[in-house]
Design an enzyme around this catalytic site. Sequence first.
Site, PDB file in Angstrom:
ATOM      1  N   HIS A 183      51.006  26.514   4.927  1.00 50.18           N
ATOM      2  CA  HIS A 183      49.688  26.986   5.355  1.00 50.18           C
ATOM      3  C   HIS A 183      48.829  25.828   5.832  1.00 50.18           C
ATOM      4  CE1 HIS A 183      49.870  31.175   3.409  1.00 50.18           C
ATOM      5  NE2 HIS A 183      50.026  31.241   4.708  1.00 50.18           N
ATOM      6  N   ARG A 290      58.719  39.868  11.946  1.00 46.58           N
ATOM      7  CA  ARG A 290      59.784  39.728  10.941  1.00 46.58           C
ATOM      8  C   ARG A 290      59.331  40.433   9.659  1.00 46.58           C
ATOM      9  NH1 ARG A 290      60.668  34.330  13.467  1.00 46.58           N
ATOM     10  NH2 ARG A 290      62.899  34.107  13.839  1.00 46.58           N
ATOM     11  N   ARG A 325      60.757  44.502  13.540  1.00 42.66           N
ATOM     12  CA  ARG A 325      62.183  44.462  13.227  1.00 42.66           C
ATOM     13  C   ARG A 325      62.380  44.953  11.809  1.00 42.66           C
ATOM     14  NH1 ARG A 325      65.279  38.833  13.381  1.00 42.66           N
ATOM     15  NH2 ARG A 325      64.081  38.461  11.485  1.00 42.66           N
ATOM     16  N   GLU A 424      72.476  39.578  18.754  1.00 43.10           N
ATOM     17  CA  GLU A 424      72.640  38.296  18.063  1.00 43.10           C
ATOM     18  C   GLU A 424      74.018  38.135  17.437  1.00 43.10           C
ATOM     19  OE1 GLU A 424      69.728  37.960  14.887  1.00 43.10           O
ATOM     20  OE2 GLU A 424      69.938  40.063  14.324  1.00 43.10           O
ATOM     21  N   ASN A 447      69.019  32.370  17.756  1.00 40.31           N
ATOM     22  CA  ASN A 447      69.240  31.581  16.532  1.00 40.31           C
ATOM     23  C   ASN A 447      70.566  31.980  15.887  1.00 40.31           C
ATOM     24  OD1 ASN A 447      66.645  30.984  17.195  1.00 40.31           O
ATOM     25  ND2 ASN A 447      65.699  32.042  15.480  1.00 40.31           N
ATOM     26  N   ASP A 448      70.765  33.283  15.742  1.00 44.33           N
ATOM     27  CA  ASP A 448      72.023  33.742  15.165  1.00 44.33           C
ATOM     28  C   ASP A 448      73.137  33.764  16.200  1.00 44.33           C
ATOM     29  OD1 ASP A 448      71.764  34.176  12.381  1.00 44.33           O
ATOM     30  OD2 ASP A 448      70.382  35.814  12.801  1.00 44.33           O
ATOM     31  N   ARG A 458      73.575  27.492  11.440  1.00 44.34           N
ATOM     32  CA  ARG A 458      72.278  27.102  12.002  1.00 44.34           C
ATOM     33  C   ARG A 458      71.462  26.203  11.086  1.00 44.34           C
ATOM     34  NH1 ARG A 458      69.179  32.959  12.213  1.00 44.34           N
ATOM     35  NH2 ARG A 458      67.207  31.894  11.901  1.00 44.34           N
ATOM     36  N   CYS A 495      63.909  36.626  21.475  1.00 42.11           N
ATOM     37  CA  CYS A 495      62.976  36.213  20.426  1.00 42.11           C
ATOM     38  C   CYS A 495      63.527  35.067  19.589  1.00 42.11           C
ATOM     39  CB  CYS A 495      62.593  37.403  19.546  1.00 42.11           C
ATOM     40  SG  CYS A 495      63.994  38.180  18.752  1.00 42.11           S
TER      41      CYS A 495
END
Length: 535
Positions: A183, A290, A325, A424, A447-448, A458, A495
Site C-alpha cells: 500500500h 481479479r 474474472r 492462457e 503470464n500463464d 513464471r 490482460c
Amino acid sequence: MEQIYVEKTASRGIAVARVYKHQEPEWTPDQHMITAAQMEEELGKFRQARENVMQELSALASENEIFAAHLEIAGDFALQEGIEAKIAGEQKNAQLAVHEVVEEFAAIFEAMDDAYMKERGADIKDIGKRLMEKLKGIQRQDLGMLREAVIVAAKDLYPSDTVKLSPEFVKGIITEEGGVTSHVSIIAKSMNIPTLVGVKGILNKLEDGMLVCMDAGKGIIVTEPEEEVQQEYLAKKQAYEEERARLRRLRELQAVTKEGKRISLCVNVGNAEDIRHALDMKIDGVGLFRSEFLYMENSHFPTEEEQFQVYKEAAELCPQELTIRTLDIGGDKELSYFTFEKEENPFLGWRAIRISLDMKEMFKEQLRAILRASAFGHVRIMFPMIISPEELKAAKAIAAECKTELAQEGKAFDPDIELGMMMETPASVLLAEEFAKEADFFSIGTNDLTQYLLAVDRGNKKIADRYDYFHPAVVKAIGEIIRAGHQEGIKVGMCGEMAGDSRATELLLELGLDEFSMSAGSIDDIRAEILKEQA
Ligand code: PEP
Ligand code: MG
C-alpha cells in the site's frame, strides 16, 4: 559519491534532496507472563486499545479506502479472539499477545507467492503497530510535520505513515523493506512521489541530511553527488516531468492507430479502490478484475451478498466495461480458511475454473453476485484457465442456471451479459477456432500462457531469463488467438503483463489486438505508443 543500483521501483520519477531518516519507535513487547489475577486487567487494556484504534481508523476510513480495509481487519473477530485467547489461556500480557497474534496472521499472508497478498501482511502489521502504540504509550514521529524538501528513508513505511506525507516536501522515498504492490507503493504512486522499495541495507549507507540523487525509474541512488552529477539529475528531473505532463495531456485523446482503429485501453484491478485510482488515466474500462483478492482478503468464502456489494460498486465506478474474472485460486494463491491438498505441481493442479466447476454451490454464489451487479453497468464475465470447450460449456450452463433462478426471484440482471474466457493454456490456443464459436470474447493471459507454452515457471528467479513473452512460440500463439477470434467476429484483448509493455505495443497492434488491459501505471505509456503509431 557512491552509486547504488536497486531492483524494485514502486513509483517512477527523479529526486534530488537531503535525506530524512524516519526512526522506528521501539516496538518490542514486554515479555513478562501474567498471573491469573492480572488477566482481567490485561484483557481490559487490550479492549481499550482496540476501541481507540477502531475510533482512529473510523475517522480515517471515510477519507481513504485503505483505512476502511484496515478498520475491517481491526474489527476481525478471529484477530480479537486470538489475542484474547493468548491473554486468558496462555497468560501472556496484552503487548505480547498482540505481537504474537499479529505476527502469526501476517505470516500467513507473507507466505503466499502472490506479491499482492504478501503485501497484505504489512497492513496487518500496521494495525498491530497502532495497537502497540496505545499499549506502550508511544508517540510516533509525525511525517506530516515535514516542512522542507527531503527524501524520506525508512526501514519500512506503513500506510498510516505514508498518507500523512506531503508531496510538496517529500521529494522521494526509499525503504529497506516492502514490495511494489504494498500500500505504501500504491499511495506513493498516487501522490507521484518517486519511490524505491526493498533496498536492502540502504539505511547503513544514508545519514540524516546527506544529499542524494535518485532515479526511481532506472533504480539508481547516488549518495553525496558531485556538483556536475547533481546538475545532471536536476536536468533529467525537469525533462522527466515535462514528458509526464505531455503524456497527461494525451489522456484527452482517444487511442486510435494509424489505420484509424480505435483501441480499448483498460486496467487490471483487484478491488474498487484500484478502479478509483485508474479513472484519472481516462480508461475505457476494466479488462481484468481479479476477483480472487476478494476471497483472499476474507476470513471466509465471501457470500453472494458481500460479493454483490463489491461488484456493484465497481460497476457503478466503471460503467464502460467491467470484466470480472471468476475465482482464479490455487496455483500460488491460497485461502487462509480453506485447506488445499498438497500438490506436486500446483500450477498444473486444482486451480481456477477446475475448482469452480467442482464446487458448484460456491461458483453459483459468485455468478449470481456478478449477474446481479450487471444491472448496474456493462459487466462481463470471464472464465480462467479453460482447456476444453466442455469446460466452457459447463461454466456457461451454470451461468444460465443462475440467470433462470434470478429471473424467478425477480432480481435484475443483464440477460445479454457477455461470457468470455482467458486464453492462457496451450490447449486454448490449439482449439481457439472452436472456442471462438462458444465465447463472447477472448482475453490473452500472457503470464500463464508464457509459462505453460515454454514450460518455464513464471515465479522461478533462476530461469527468469528464459521466461520471455517475445519468444516466437508465444508470439505465434497470440497471432493465432487473434486470428481465430476475429474469424468469428469476437473482440480479442490481452490482460497479461505483455499488454503493459511498450516494447510489445507495435507488435500487438500489427497482430490485430483490440484491447490492452494493464496496471494503471502503464496506461499513459501505452496510449502514447499507440498514438505514436498514428503519426
Ligand atoms: C495471466 O495469466 O496472464 C493473467 C492475467 O492472469 P494471472 O496473472 O492472474 O494468472
Ligand atoms: Mg493467469
